[in-house]
Design a protein around this motif. Structure first.
Motif, mmCIF file in Angstrom:
data_model
loop_
_atom_site.group_PDB
_atom_site.id
_atom_site.type_symbol
_atom_site.label_atom_id
_atom_site.label_comp_id
_atom_site.label_asym_id
_atom_site.label_seq_id
_atom_site.Cartn_x
_atom_site.Cartn_y
_atom_site.Cartn_z
ATOM 1 N N THR A 215 1.152 -1.495 0.497
ATOM 2 C CA THR A 215 -0.153 0.123 0.204
ATOM 3 C C THR A 215 0.942 0.894 0.035
ATOM 4 O OG1 THR A 215 -1.447 1.229 0.811
ATOM 5 C CG2 THR A 215 -0.277 0.454 2.414
ATOM 6 N N GLU B 98 -0.431 3.875 1.061
ATOM 7 C CA GLU B 98 -1.501 4.831 1.550
ATOM 8 C C GLU B 98 -0.841 5.323 3.331
ATOM 9 O OE1 GLU B 98 -4.107 6.250 0.961
ATOM 10 O OE2 GLU B 98 -4.073 4.468 -0.690
ATOM 11 N N THR C 217 -0.729 2.825 -5.695
ATOM 12 C CA THR C 217 -0.567 1.357 -4.888
ATOM 13 C C THR C 217 -0.969 0.298 -6.557
ATOM 14 O OG1 THR C 217 -1.750 1.738 -2.956
ATOM 15 C CG2 THR C 217 -1.493 -0.646 -3.709
#
Length: 611
Positions: A310, A312, A352
């Motif tokens: 990921t 994030e 991603t």
């Protein structure tokens, strides 16, 4: 009086005392020498088959029928160790017939008061003799060893058994029938022995067996409950990593004591970069802002935040750095592609890339992922090859099976290798980088706040420490590194979790019981499908289970021994003494208010009330 048996022995239900020829034969009543002095004496039950004799006895006074008559003086009887059992046997037989149905503190009809007060102890001289109905006591027979055995072992054992079978309330009044030292034993010290086999089995077999079954049931329920509890979700950790938010030491300056690995690189570098780190967005224990503070405290001014599969975490850390720490640290977002074949950092991207996020990606999927990274202006770096190829515990296989070779990875288009991960320096990859002109980078792979820093990737941006300039130097592959094999010294230790201790006992107990088997899984795949990279198998440790059961049984035996000591030697005598003293006090009060005297005159039996 019942006629003696032909052999001169007394009848089986009482003891015959013969008067001396030189003494008066006038009868007298013997009273108890215990707290039953005020009780009317009882005569042993006699059997008489003569109807006329029975008719003659009907008119006798009720009180005198319960009195025990004997001569004021009886001849001394000297009994050998072989004859002692026959003298005491009638008394024992009268007790054993109904012992299990009566209260050991309550006197019964047929008690012999004052019996054997003139009898010589069975331990007296075995050679002494006396006349019993004109017959002489039998001399000891057998060898000296046999005589010694009977005198010092068999007879004392039988006599002590007779003492134990005597009701507690009668032991004091019949103390004269036993050796002198028996009189110093408190009557309540030993429990009354019952000849009922059912009672013996109940106290020695069935009750301990019941307690053992109870222990087994409780232990089985405990094991099942704690195992289920330990496998629940969100089990609290022993320490609270989230509580660590500051690192209160002077920031470390690694350039003050370390030199670049490449001496030609010089001392003009202005960026100290960590190329591999994690936050709570994957399996890290630090929030993005805490991660930035950790890096600042350990001498970094740039960091690549690369959570598993990921982007994030990297984007969140970059936003915080630009808002609050722009003058101290620069963040480059990244994603660590994690699967069962390799771990690869995709640096400098803003999305991603999920092409190869699967358990076993193919070479084509890996190449497509690298190509997409390059399209986004990023770089592909292979992480910790030594760790990836280390043999997984319990398997004869590496952690990451079918890991691509360095040569194949170059063909797939990777840009470089991580040559330092934590405290491990990969010299093979370092040489391969030099031979193939690839990018060299180092990483802490930090997950926890109490982690040391070992390496710093250094590069020179000429004072412009922006993410774009750092990425430009990385693409140009102008990097070197500092390496400290001991790691930085200051550490931030997390505090204990507030609710950990409330749930720790059942959790740790359940984890302890998990020792009965081994669930071998291997490395976690980090893929959306979940699961592990190795075949799972469970091994049950039967030998360990056997030892556990054995130790439980040993503990149960120790408990029974402790219970025997506490109940048999402490609590039991205490309870018997308390009951004995209560009955004695009740008898004294009844004697003082005249209850016994009135009952004696009226010929009624007096029962001491149970308390």
């Amino acid at each position: 009086m019942t006629t003696p048996k032909p052999d001169g022995a007394p009848p089986a239900d009482h003891i015959l005392l013969l008067p001396s020829t030189s003494q008066s034969s006038s009868p007298s009543v013997t009273t108890r020498n215990s707290f039953h002095d005020s009780l009317p004496p009882f005569s042993p039950t006699q059997t008489n088959n003569n109807p006329s004799a029975a008719d003659d006895s009907k008119g006798k006074d009720a009180a005198s029928s319960r009195a025990i008559h004997h001569t004021s003086s009886t001849p001394s009887l000297s009994l050998s160790h072989r004859g002692s059992a026959s003298v005491l046997a009638p008394y024992a037989s009268s007790r054993s017939s109904s012992t299990h149905k009566t209260d050991p503190y309550q006197p019964r009809d047929g008690d012999i008061t004052g019996v054997a007060t003139d009898l010589v102890s069975p331990f007296d001289d075995a050679n002494a003799s006396s006349s019993l109905n004109g017959s002489t006591a039998r001399e000891p027979q057998g060898s000296k060893a046999s005589q010694f055995l009977h005198k010092h072992i068999v007879s004392p054992f039988r006599l002590f058994g007779l003492y134990l079978s005597t009701p507690i309330v009668d032991r004091e009044s019949h103390a004269a029938a036993f050796p002198a030292w028996y009189r110093h034993i408190p009557p309540w010290l030993f429990p009354q022995y019952h000849h009922d086999k059912r009672r013996v089995l109940r106290s020695t077999v069935w009750r301990p067996l019941g307690r053992l079954i109870l222990v087994i049931v409780v232990l089985a329920v405990l094991i099942a409950a704690t195992l289920v509890y330990s496998f629940r979700d969100n089990v609290p950790e022993s320490v609270d990593y989230g509580a660590v938010t500051d690192f209160d030491w002077t920031p470390i300056n690694p350039r003050s004591y370390l030199s670049p690995w490449n001496a030609t690189f010089g001392d003009t570098y202005d960026v100290l970069l960590d190329g591999h780190s994690h936050t709570i967005y994957s399996d890290g224990r630090m929030a993005p802002e805490t991660l930035l503070k950790w890096h600042i405290a350990n001498g970094y001014n740039a960091v690549i935040v690369s959570d598993h599969n990921t982007i994030e975490g990297g984007l969140a850390a970059q936003e915080i750095a630009l808002a609050n720490y722009s003058d101290k640290i620069t963040v480059i977002p990244a994603m660590e592609l994690s699967c069962c074949r390799l771990h690869m950092n995709l640096i400098g991207i803003n999305e991603t890339i999920d092409i190869a996020i699967t358990k076993w990606p193919t070479d084509e999927q890996l190449k497509a992922t690298i190509d997409r990274t390059h399209q986004l202006g990023g770089l592909a770096i292979i992480n910790h090859i030594p760790w990836s190829n280390t043999t997984e515990y319990g398997y004869e296989l590496p952690r990451m099976q079918n890991h691509p070779s360095r040569e194949l990875l170059v063909e797939l288009g990777i840009d470089g290798f991580e040559i330092a991960n934590g405290g491990t320096l990969d010299t093979i990859s370092l040489k391969f980088i030099q031979d193939n002109n690839l990018l060299l980078i180092t990483g802490t792979d930090v997950h926890y706040p109490d982690t040391n820093a070992f390496s710093w990737t250094i590069l020179n941006t000429n004072g412009n420490r922006s993410a774009e300039n750092i990425m430009a130097q990385l693409r140009a592959r102008r990097t070197s590194f500092l390496f400290d094999p001991t790691g930085t010294q200051p550490l931030a230790y997390p505090p204990t979790t507030s609710n950990y201790f409330a749930t720790a006992p059942p959790t740790l107990l359940g984890q302890y019981f998990q020792m009965f088997w081994t669930d071998q899984t291997g490395l976690y795949s980090f893929s959306p499908q979940g699961g592990f990279c190795h075949q799972e198998y469970i091994t049950i440790h039967y030998k360990l289970i056997g030892y556990f059961v054995g130790w439980i049984f040993v503990g149960f035996l120790l408990f029974e021994a402790a219970r025997l000591v506490i109940v048999g030697l402490i609590w039991g005598p205490f309870q018997r003494r308390r009951k004995y003293m209560r009955r004695r006090k009740a008898a004294t009060l009844m004697r003082e208010d005249g209850s016994f005297s009135e009952a004696q005159h009226s010929g009624q039996e007096v029962e001491v009330p149970a308390i």
